[in-house]
Design a protein around this motif. Structure first.
Motif, PDB file in Angstrom:
ATOM      1  N   VAL A   1       0.832  -1.202   0.000  1.00 30.46           N
ATOM      2  CA  VAL A   1       0.000   0.000   0.000  1.00 30.46           C
ATOM      3  C   VAL A   1       0.868   1.254   0.000  1.00 30.46           C
ATOM      4  N   ALA A   2       1.929   1.234   0.816  1.00 29.49           N
ATOM      5  CA  ALA A   2       2.837   2.384   0.839  1.00 29.49           C
ATOM      6  C   ALA A   2       3.475   2.602  -0.528  1.00 29.49           C
ATOM      7  N   GLY A   3       3.855   1.506  -1.187  1.00 30.09           N
ATOM      8  CA  GLY A   3       4.427   1.616  -2.527  1.00 30.09           C
ATOM      9  C   GLY A   3       3.440   2.189  -3.524  1.00 30.09           C
ATOM     10  N   LEU A   4       2.172   1.775  -3.427  1.00 31.55           N
ATOM     11  CA  LEU A   4       1.146   2.296  -4.331  1.00 31.55           C
ATOM     12  C   LEU A   4       0.901   3.787  -4.096  1.00 31.55           C
ATOM     13  N   LEU A   5       0.950   4.216  -2.829  1.00 32.68           N
ATOM     14  CA  LEU A   5       0.667   5.612  -2.501  1.00 32.68           C
ATOM     15  C   LEU A   5       1.756   6.576  -2.979  1.00 32.68           C
ATOM     16  N   VAL A   6       2.957   6.043  -3.250  1.00 30.77           N
ATOM     17  CA  VAL A   6       4.039   6.934  -3.709  1.00 30.77           C
ATOM     18  C   VAL A   6       4.315   6.771  -5.205  1.00 30.77           C
ATOM     19  N   LEU A   7       3.419   6.095  -5.913  1.00 35.00           N
ATOM     20  CA  LEU A   7       3.678   5.825  -7.330  1.00 35.00           C
ATOM     21  C   LEU A   7       3.909   7.092  -8.140  1.00 35.00           C
ATOM     22  N   ARG A   8       3.216   8.176  -7.804  1.00 31.60           N
ATOM     23  CA  ARG A   8       3.361   9.412  -8.571  1.00 31.60           C
ATOM     24  C   ARG A   8       4.458  10.318  -8.034  1.00 31.60           C
ATOM     25  N   SER A   9       4.918  10.053  -6.824  1.00 29.92           N
ATOM     26  CA  SER A   9       5.955  10.917  -6.248  1.00 29.92           C
ATOM     27  C   SER A   9       7.339  10.275  -6.287  1.00 29.92           C
ATOM     28  N   THR A  10       7.394   8.962  -6.490  1.00 34.25           N
ATOM     29  CA  THR A  10       8.694   8.296  -6.534  1.00 34.25           C
ATOM     30  C   THR A  10       9.466   8.707  -7.783  1.00 34.25           C
ATOM     31  N   THR A  11      10.776   8.685  -7.656  1.00 31.19           N
ATOM     32  CA  THR A  11      11.639   8.993  -8.803  1.00 31.19           C
ATOM     33  C   THR A  11      12.100   7.723  -9.514  1.00 31.19           C
ATOM     34  N   ALA A  12      11.577   6.572  -9.107  1.00 36.57           N
ATOM     35  CA  ALA A  12      11.928   5.313  -9.777  1.00 36.57           C
ATOM     36  C   ALA A  12      11.508   5.390 -11.241  1.00 36.57           C
ATOM     37  N   PRO A  13      12.285   4.806 -12.155  1.00 34.52           N
ATOM     38  CA  PRO A  13      11.937   4.833 -13.582  1.00 34.52           C
ATOM     39  C   PRO A  13      10.553   4.232 -13.836  1.00 34.52           C
ATOM     40  N   VAL A  14       9.952   4.638 -14.942  1.00 31.13           N
ATOM     41  CA  VAL A  14       8.590   4.208 -15.256  1.00 31.13           C
ATOM     42  C   VAL A  14       8.489   2.690 -15.349  1.00 31.13           C
TER      43      VAL A  14
END
Length: 413
Positions: A295-308
């Motif tokens: 859930v935490a990973g899903l909540l940061v999907l738009r703010s993370t700088t991880a590649p698409v």
């Protein structure tokens, strides 16, 4: 300590301590018991048996004796499903390192997994450093409770995921050939790693459609793993009698979305104990720990700088390993969630790559947007941060679950 080598060594030593404790406690000094050979499929195998039908390690052991012997029964072990023939990465490494000496294979299988967990910790330190965090946050990668089963029962996840993480890092640094080889080997070790290749394929093809990229060497990173999977599946189809491994894999391991997940969680809540820590209570602890990270990973999907492509892979693993996973995984109280490891690892990548401090510039809210759009923007905010304190809370949850599961498997099979 701010060095990936430190996180790798700590991970190695920690898991070595677990392996030694399990070896001397539950296994009573018999390393061959890690294979978990049972009387159903390993009737005539020259191994000590557990009082059950056994576990997946007995099939990895069987192919580690000779990965090119594809008879249904060999060395006293009978293959249960044809998809076992296409999971050869781990047995091949064990066969090479044991020099074909069968008596060395049980020990070599354990050693490979310990080394690979150390490599996962080292690669985790590299991911952490690339995200601007201390290298020791990379220990989160090696803190997944499902690794207790992988290390304690000789299964392939440590090698497969070391290859996957190495491939993702190589891809980030434009080392296309290395990335292709690592991900391809991950696929023939444990086929869910194919999700990474599919994620890269989807992002590359979309870029080509938008004329933002041209076909080239980067496409080798999804073509080679796909080709390796197809070739191995074709070989199994033509050389082995019975239903094709890929078909069995799909029919047994997948179901309708949430059809197995929801009833399994409801069952665990219904059967949980308030007086002692039973197997359903541990199941709930594992699900809550995994759920918090996902859930935490899903909540940061738009703010993370991880590649698409890594974000797409994360969503793919959540779908494949959790949402549509069958009751074979969700109804189990014996596997301790080892099959969900990729969703956990990609969630950690998302979290580490999320900024630890707020951005100095925040876009103003648009009052004209529809309510559902504004709600979505709040839930999947573009300016969400994961501070070290928040990361520490997540780490505490992971470690608590790991301790509970590790203690259980040190004492019991």
């Amino acid at each position: 300590m701010n060095n990936p080598i430190a996180s790798g060594l700590i991970a190695l030593l920690g898991w070595l301590a677990f392996a030694l404790a399990r070896w001397q406690t539950w296994a009573a000094g018999h390393i061959s018991l890690f294979v978990m050979a049972g009387h159903t499929y390993s009737q005539r195998a020259n191994l000590p048996h557990v009082p059950s039908k056994g576990y997946d390690g007995q099939f990895y052991y069987r192919f580690a004796l000779n990965p090119f012997n594809w008879h249904q029964t060999a060395y006293g072990i009978t293959v249960d499903h044809n998809y076992r023939y296409t999971r050869l990465g781990y047995p091949i490494v064990a066969w090479i390192l044991s020099f074909g000496q069968h008596h060395l294979v049980p020990t070599v299988l354990v050693v490979i997994n310990l080394i690979c967990v150390g490599i996962i910790g080292w690669l985790g330190g590299k991911f952490a450093r690339e995200s601007g965090r201390h290298a020791l946050w990379g220990l989160l990668f090696a803190a997944y409770f499902g690794l207790v089963i992988s290390v304690g029962r000789d299964t392939a996840e440590p090698l497969a995921d070391a290859c996957m993480l190495g491939g993702l890092l190589a891809y980030r640094h434009s080392r296309w050939v290395l990335a292709a080889i690592l991900i391809a080997y991950g696929v023939i070790t444990n086929e869910p790693i194919l999700v990474v290749a599919i994620a890269i394929a989807l992002t590359r093809l979309y870029q080509m459609y938008r004329r933002q990229a041209r076909p080239g060497l980067p496409d080798l990173v999804w073509v080679l793993p796909g080709a390796a999977y197809v070739v191995l599946q074709a070989a199994e189809h033509f050389l082995v009698k019975g239903k094709a491994g890929a078909s069995v894999d799909v029919t047994q391991n997948f179901t309708l979305p949430f059809k197995a997940l929801v009833p399994a969680v409801v069952r665990d809540f219904r059967l949980m104990s308030w007086t002692h820590l039973g197997m359903y209570d541990i199941n709930l602890i594992e699900f809550i720990a995994l759920g918090v990270f996902v859930v935490a990973g899903l909540l940061v999907l738009r703010s993370t700088t991880a590649p698409v492509h890594e974000r797409v892979a994360f969503l793919g693993f959540v779908l494949v390993e959790m949402v549509i996973a069958s009751g074979q995984f969700w109804d189990s109280v014996f596997g301790d969630g080892r099959t969900f490891i990729d969703a956990f690892l990609l969630a950690v990548i998302m979290l580490l790559a999320t900024p630890s401090v707020p951005s100095p510039v925040t876009a103003a809210a648009d009052g004209t947007k529809k309510a559902w759009v504004m709600t979505a923007n709040r839930v999947f905010a573009t300016n969400r941060v994961i501070t070290n304190k928040r990361l520490g809370i997540l780490a505490a949850i992971a470690v608590a679950a790991l301790i509970v599961v590790a203690r259980r498997r040190i004492l019991f099979q």
